[in-house]
Design a protein around this motif. Structure first.
Motif, PDB file in Angstrom:
ATOM      1  N   CYS A 194     -13.129 -18.963  18.931  1.00  0.00           N
ATOM      2  CA  CYS A 194     -13.091 -20.105  17.731  1.00  0.00           C
ATOM      3  C   CYS A 194     -14.781 -20.387  17.253  1.00  0.00           C
ATOM      4  O   CYS A 194     -15.003 -20.790  16.246  1.00  0.00           O
ATOM      5  N   ASP A 195     -15.555 -20.457  18.472  1.00  0.00           N
ATOM      6  CA  ASP A 195     -16.944 -20.951  18.121  1.00  0.00           C
ATOM      7  C   ASP A 195     -17.714 -19.675  17.465  1.00  0.00           C
ATOM      8  O   ASP A 195     -18.392 -20.054  16.700  1.00  0.00           O
ATOM      9  N   ALA A 196     -17.292 -18.538  17.707  1.00  0.00           N
ATOM     10  CA  ALA A 196     -17.877 -17.562  16.989  1.00  0.00           C
ATOM     11  C   ALA A 196     -17.476 -17.344  15.511  1.00  0.00           C
ATOM     12  O   ALA A 196     -18.246 -17.394  14.442  1.00  0.00           O
ATOM     13  N   ALA A 197     -16.175 -17.859  15.099  1.00  0.00           N
ATOM     14  CA  ALA A 197     -15.646 -17.932  13.918  1.00  0.00           C
ATOM     15  C   ALA A 197     -16.547 -18.961  12.992  1.00  0.00           C
ATOM     16  O   ALA A 197     -16.790 -18.865  11.718  1.00  0.00           O
ATOM     17  N   ARG A 198     -16.922 -20.045  13.925  1.00  0.00           N
ATOM     18  CA  ARG A 198     -17.730 -20.990  13.147  1.00  0.00           C
ATOM     19  C   ARG A 198     -19.178 -20.564  12.821  1.00  0.00           C
ATOM     20  O   ARG A 198     -19.676 -21.132  11.543  1.00  0.00           O
TER      21      ARG A 198
END
Length: 242
Positions: A76-80
């Motif tokens: 999820c953080d990577a998608a940000r």
């Protein structure tokens, strides 16, 4: 030089249209030769998305260094990272979004870019959940969920013309993903009896068609082997995406 070429290309796409702009037009506007263009971009389409290679590399580097304790939170953080790339240049991002809506070839190209992000996330998750059985399935499904959630929030912001805080909608969407999937492998996610019964009926149809449940839930059933891009296309059609 890469940025100069990308700017020249995009200006021409907005002025003349994507189809009527040639590589010769782009290099003439930028004041360089054709060889310089192809040193940085394999095609006109690549010039519309000049920042994705860098963003993909940043995502890969981030995932390689991240803590293993929360794999769902990590992706999820990577998608940000992708969201921040769009938010750093709102005007360009909104113009590109509108251009890709008008040119079918660019929409197809964009889907291939999205798929690369999804594969990167899934690859990271497979390293945590295992390559076989439900571990691999879990990795693929979570990666697809993260990409769909991110894109839903991002497109809301792009359709608004870049107004407001893009992180708010994306954070909300990704929080939903984490609420469902940030559980140990094997833990059962509670499902209402009504939804479970209706989903079972849909599965029995075995059709590659999205079905609305009370206007609130979209259940997607696809035949085994259906390409991921086709599944995404059907879901987007069901929720009103063009």
């Amino acid at each position: 030089m890469r940025e100069v070429l990308a700017q020249a290309a995009f200006q021409l796409f907005l002025e003349r249209g994507f189809e009527r702009t040639t590589v010769d037009d782009i290099v003439a506007r930028a004041g360089v030769g054709r060889r310089s263009f192809f040193r940085y971009f394999p095609s006109k389409e690549d010039a519309v998305f000049p920042d994705h290679e860098r963003c993909l590399a940043e995502m890969t580097e981030f995932l390689a260094a991240v803590d293993d304790s929360d794999p769902v939170g990590a992706v999820c953080d990577a998608a940000r990272i992708v969201l921040r790339m769009y938010a750093d240049n709102p005007e360009f991002s909104v113009q590109r979004y509108r251009l890709t809506r008008e040119v079918p070839g660019l929409r197809t190209y964009e889907l291939s870019v999205v798929r690369r992000y999804e594969q990167t996330l899934a690859g990271h998750l497979r390293g945590r959940f295992g390559e076989g059985g439900d571990g691999e399935l879990r990795a693929e499904v979570i990666a697809a969920s993260v990409v769909a959630a991110h894109n839903n929030g991002l497109r809301l912001w792009l359709r608004s013309g870049g107004e407001g805080d893009p992180e708010e909608a994306v954070d909300h969407a990704l929080d939903l993903v984490r609420a469902v999937w940030a559980r140990p492998v094997g833990e059962v996610v509670p499902v209402s009896a009504r939804l479970e019964r209706e989903a079972a009926e849909v599965v029995g149809a075995a059709a590659s068609t999205p079905v609305s449940v009370d206007g609130e839930v979209v259940v997607m059933v696809a035949r085994k082997g259906t390409p991921m891009w086709r599944v995404v296309q059907q879901i987007e059609a069901a929720v009103g995406e063009s």
